[in-house]
Enzyme design. Structure first.
Site, PDB file in Angstrom:
ATOM      1  N   PRO A 123       0.966  -1.225   0.042  1.00 19.08           N
ATOM      2  CA  PRO A 123      -0.085  -0.020  -0.034  1.00 19.08           C
ATOM      3  C   PRO A 123       0.852   1.173   0.036  1.00 19.08           C
ATOM      4  O   PRO A 123       1.840   1.470   0.824  1.00 19.08           O
ATOM      5  CB  PRO A 123      -0.867   0.009   1.342  1.00 19.08           C
ATOM      6  CG  PRO A 123       0.197  -0.942   2.170  1.00 19.08           C
ATOM      7  CD  PRO A 123       0.537  -1.979   1.174  1.00 19.08           C
ATOM      8  N   TYR A 168      -0.237   4.876  13.552  1.00 19.03           N
ATOM      9  CA  TYR A 168      -1.637   5.630  13.342  1.00 19.03           C
ATOM     10  C   TYR A 168      -2.767   5.152  14.347  1.00 19.03           C
ATOM     11  O   TYR A 168      -2.251   4.160  15.137  1.00 19.03           O
ATOM     12  CB  TYR A 168      -2.194   5.299  11.978  1.00 19.03           C
ATOM     13  CG  TYR A 168      -1.385   5.955  10.866  1.00 19.03           C
ATOM     14  CD1 TYR A 168      -1.248   7.274  10.896  1.00 19.03           C
ATOM     15  CD2 TYR A 168      -0.730   5.143   9.824  1.00 19.03           C
ATOM     16  CE1 TYR A 168      -0.214   7.929   9.960  1.00 19.03           C
ATOM     17  CE2 TYR A 168       0.332   5.627   8.919  1.00 19.03           C
ATOM     18  CZ  TYR A 168       0.362   7.223   8.919  1.00 19.03           C
ATOM     19  OH  TYR A 168       1.486   7.748   8.096  1.00 19.03           O
ATOM     20  N   ARG A 189      -1.827  -5.035   8.780  1.00 17.72           N
ATOM     21  CA  ARG A 189      -0.556  -4.620   8.801  1.00 17.72           C
ATOM     22  C   ARG A 189      -0.268  -4.117  10.209  1.00 17.72           C
ATOM     23  O   ARG A 189      -0.948  -3.324  10.736  1.00 17.72           O
ATOM     24  CB  ARG A 189      -0.297  -3.722   7.735  1.00 17.72           C
ATOM     25  CG  ARG A 189       0.994  -2.934   7.928  1.00 17.72           C
ATOM     26  CD  ARG A 189       1.289  -1.989   6.673  1.00 17.72           C
ATOM     27  NE  ARG A 189       1.941  -2.801   5.561  1.00 17.72           N
ATOM     28  CZ  ARG A 189       2.708  -2.292   4.568  1.00 17.72           C
ATOM     29  NH1 ARG A 189       3.070  -1.029   4.812  1.00 17.72           N
ATOM     30  NH2 ARG A 189       3.337  -3.110   3.645  1.00 17.72           N
ATOM     31  N   LEU A 211      12.557  -3.018   1.595  1.00 18.51           N
ATOM     32  CA  LEU A 211      13.715  -3.257   0.577  1.00 18.51           C
ATOM     33  C   LEU A 211      13.820  -4.532   0.011  1.00 18.51           C
ATOM     34  O   LEU A 211      14.867  -5.160   0.292  1.00 18.51           O
ATOM     35  CB  LEU A 211      14.863  -2.629   1.687  1.00 18.51           C
ATOM     36  CG  LEU A 211      15.093  -1.050   1.733  1.00 18.51           C
ATOM     37  CD1 LEU A 211      16.309  -0.891   2.747  1.00 18.51           C
ATOM     38  CD2 LEU A 211      15.196  -0.466   0.507  1.00 18.51           C
ATOM     39  N   GLY A 231       7.466  -2.097  -2.607  1.00 20.75           N
ATOM     40  CA  GLY A 231       6.702  -0.835  -2.543  1.00 20.75           C
ATOM     41  C   GLY A 231       7.526   0.170  -3.622  1.00 20.75           C
ATOM     42  O   GLY A 231       7.161   0.184  -4.843  1.00 20.75           O
ATOM     43  N   ARG A 232       8.680   0.791  -3.222  1.00 22.13           N
ATOM     44  CA  ARG A 232       9.221   1.774  -4.125  1.00 22.13           C
ATOM     45  C   ARG A 232       9.858   0.990  -5.195  1.00 22.13           C
ATOM     46  O   ARG A 232       9.972   1.705  -6.511  1.00 22.13           O
ATOM     47  CB  ARG A 232      10.299   2.435  -3.333  1.00 22.13           C
ATOM     48  CG  ARG A 232       9.678   3.250  -2.018  1.00 22.13           C
ATOM     49  CD  ARG A 232      10.657   3.757  -1.054  1.00 22.13           C
ATOM     50  NE  ARG A 232      10.819   2.477  -0.249  1.00 22.13           N
ATOM     51  CZ  ARG A 232      11.772   2.627   0.921  1.00 22.13           C
ATOM     52  NH1 ARG A 232      12.240   3.749   1.374  1.00 22.13           N
ATOM     53  NH2 ARG A 232      11.962   1.716   1.641  1.00 22.13           N
TER      54      ARG A 232
HETATM   55  C1  LIG Z   1       4.904   6.720  -1.393  1.00 24.36           C
HETATM   56  C2  LIG Z   1       4.681   5.671  -0.244  1.00 24.36           C
HETATM   57  C3  LIG Z   1       3.460   5.804   0.546  1.00 24.36           C
HETATM   58  C4  LIG Z   1       2.929   4.782   1.393  1.00 24.36           C
HETATM   59  N1  LIG Z   1       1.928   4.852   1.971  1.00 24.36           N
HETATM   60  C5  LIG Z   1       1.624   3.618   2.675  1.00 24.36           C
HETATM   61  C6  LIG Z   1       0.301   3.430   3.073  1.00 24.36           C
HETATM   62  O1  LIG Z   1      -0.714   3.877   2.423  1.00 24.36           O
HETATM   63  N2  LIG Z   1       0.167   2.380   3.879  1.00 24.36           N
HETATM   64  C7  LIG Z   1       1.046   1.618   4.485  1.00 24.36           C
HETATM   65  O2  LIG Z   1       0.713   0.751   5.279  1.00 24.36           O
HETATM   66  N3  LIG Z   1       2.395   1.863   4.233  1.00 24.36           N
HETATM   67  C8  LIG Z   1       2.483   2.638   3.339  1.00 24.36           C
HETATM   68  N4  LIG Z   1       3.783   2.943   2.999  1.00 24.36           N
HETATM   69  C9  LIG Z   1       4.832   1.837   3.406  1.00 24.36           C
HETATM   70  C10 LIG Z   1       5.059   0.825   2.331  1.00 24.36           C
HETATM   71  O3  LIG Z   1       3.862   0.030   2.143  1.00 24.36           O
HETATM   72  C11 LIG Z   1       6.203   0.062   2.418  1.00 24.36           C
HETATM   73  O4  LIG Z   1       5.956  -0.883   3.600  1.00 24.36           O
HETATM   74  C12 LIG Z   1       7.496   0.751   2.267  1.00 24.36           C
HETATM   75  O5  LIG Z   1       7.628   1.439   1.711  1.00 24.36           O
HETATM   76  C13 LIG Z   1       8.563  -0.435   2.578  1.00 24.36           C
HETATM   77  O6  LIG Z   1       8.600  -1.197   1.436  1.00 24.36           O
HETATM   78  P1  LIG Z   1       9.740  -0.748   0.180  1.00 24.36           P
HETATM   79  O7  LIG Z   1      10.981  -0.770   0.687  1.00 24.36           O
HETATM   80  O8  LIG Z   1       9.614  -2.126  -0.962  1.00 24.36           O
HETATM   81  O9  LIG Z   1       9.377   0.523  -0.482  1.00 24.36           O
HETATM   82  C14 LIG Z   1       4.253   3.867   1.888  1.00 24.36           C
HETATM   83  C15 LIG Z   1       5.299   3.767   1.272  1.00 24.36           C
HETATM   84  C16 LIG Z   1       5.730   4.742   0.246  1.00 24.36           C
HETATM   85  C17 LIG Z   1       7.171   4.735  -0.502  1.00 24.36           C
END
Ligand SMILES: Cc1cc2nc3c(=O)[nH]c(=O)nc-3n(C[C@H](O)[C@H](O)[C@H](O)COP(=O)(O)O)c2cc1C
Length: 390
Positions: free
Chosen positions: A31, A194, A242, A317, A339-340
């Site tokens: 998300p 939250y 989550r 990551l 995510g990213r």
């Molecule tokens: C742009 C952005 C928005 C995010 N919004 C949410 C969200 O709405 N809900 C949530 O639980 N985590 C949110 N996260 C966290 C991501 O779901 C994820 O856990 C985090 O980016 C680590 O994963 P990654 O290293 O693959 O990016 C967000 C992260 C990013 C980069």
């Protein structure tokens, strides 16, 4: 996929059944809030943004946190699921995700004391006079106690017991609306500081009644929410939660607490624990100033899975197909969220499939792309060129 015998399929590409849902592979788009909703309604940006992940081959596309009340939005740009009109507006997004063979999830949320804040790219802090002058609305957040998130943040209204009960109903109604919108999985956001995580964490929850103090008391409201949501949705609908597996702060929520909490969630009928962390520090869970190793949160998913038997989702990551598959094969998790890396490359699942020898000739891509790409690739190879997206 593509004629490979089932036994040869790397776990990353093995389908998974969770209650009534069949997920085509283990890749979940995490998300990610886009902070560009209008009054909680999705915009064209959302439609195109989520469409690319469904086309990109993920098994599950999790749509960003959508607030179950208006004051539960983190920012003025956050999605909502507090009315039937919001559900109606999300229908095309869920529908398109499904049309591409992915399973749509909606993360239902409430920002608690971190509400009424700036969009990420505006600073992620409390709203400034300038933000308000530019049209942002400010409101009083709610929380377990009247303790502000950090210096300069708004003081929240501490929820009364009747209000706590009302909030469990808001989550249940949000879940029902999400299903009406066409989502097939519900994820409850109990992470990142939250509302629900702020009840769990002793750093934020300073209550003296049955919703504060001991671990059992701090878990009470989140467990009531999970119970209310489980009761409101059909038996065959998967329910994910989550969590922030740890606060990363001394005296805060620890992995041992997460194990106890996950065990309770499992009893209620939660199917998957999505293991994130942090959120009670001013710096966000994704803050670049933290130095983190690849898969840094996967150990939490492993421990919760091993000690409770519940299915887990690892996130954080995880950027290579090899690491994603290893985490599954070694029993750390049942699903991998990216995510990213998916923002960087929405077709990551297709490329991962190719990299793991799962497919030939782009047969797993949508026909609209695959037919061309196969011929294009042969032409490029004839010129001695190789394809590389990394
Ligand atoms: C742009 C952005 C928005 C995010 N919004 C949410 C969200 O709405 N809900 C949530 O639980 N985590 C949110 N996260 C966290 C991501 O779901 C994820 O856990 C985090 O980016 C680590 O994963 P990654 O290293 O693959 O990016 C967000 C992260 C990013 C980069």
């Amino acid at each position: 996929m593509d004629g490979h015998p089932t036994t040869d399929i790397p776990l990353l590409f093995a389908p998974l059944n969770i209650r009534g849902a069949t997920v085509r592979n283990r890749i979940v788009i995490a998300p990610m809030s886009m902070y560009c909703a209008e009054n909680g309604f999705p915009t064209d940006f959302h439609a195109h943004h989520y469409a690319q992940f469904a086309i990109g081959g993920a098994g599950i596309v999790c749509v960003e946190q959508a607030s179950v009340t208006r004051v539960g939005r983190i920012t003025n740009g956050c999605l909502g699921i507090w009315s039937d009109e919001h559900a109606e507006a999300l229908k095309p997004i869920a529908g398109f995700i499904k049309s591409q063979g992915a399973v749509p999830t909606l993360q239902i949320a409430h920002a608690g004391r971190k509400a009424s804040a700036q969009r990420a790219w505006e600073g992620n802090g409390p709203l400034t006079a300038e933000n308000i002058q530019n049209g942002d609305e400010s409101w009083t957040p709610v929380g377990p106690s009247d303790l502000a998130f950090a210096d300069g943040w708004l003081q929240p209204h501490a929820l009364t017991i009747p209000e706590i009960h009302e909030h469990a109903v808001y989550f249940a109604k949000g879940a029902v609306r999400a299903l009406e919108a066409g989502f097939d999985i519900i994820e409850i956001h109990m992470a990142h500081g939250y509302l629900l995580q702020s009840f769990l964490s002793p750093l934020a929850n300073k209550r003296n009644d049955q919703y504060g103090g001991s671990l059992e008391n701090r878990m009470r409201f989140p467990l009531e929410v999970a119970t209310a949501v489980r009761a409101a949705i059909p038996q065959d609908t998967p329910l994910f939660v989550r969590i922030s597996a740890v606060d990363w702060i001394e005296g805060g929520w620890e992995i041992e607490d997460s194990v106890v909490f996950s065990r309770e969630l499992k009893k209620i009928g939660v199917d998957v624990i999505d293991c994130s962390s942090g959120g009670n520090l001013v710096m966000g869970a994704t803050n670049a100033s933290f130095r983190r190793a690849p898969g840094y949160q996967a150990e939490f998913a492993r421990r919760i899975k091993a000690e409770t038997g519940i299915q887990t989702q690892a996130v954080g990551l995880i950027r290579t197909a090899q690491l994603a598959n290893e985490l599954l094969e070694s029993g750390h998790a049942d699903l991998i969220a990216i995510g990213r890396q998916a923002l960087f490359n929405p077709n990551w699942p297709h490329h991962a499939a190719e990299e793991m020898g799962m497919t030939r000739a782009f047969k797993h891509w949508p026909h609209q792309y695959g037919w061309w790409l196969e011929k294009w690739k042969s032409g490029l190879s004839a010129n001695g060129e190789t394809l590389n997206v990394r």
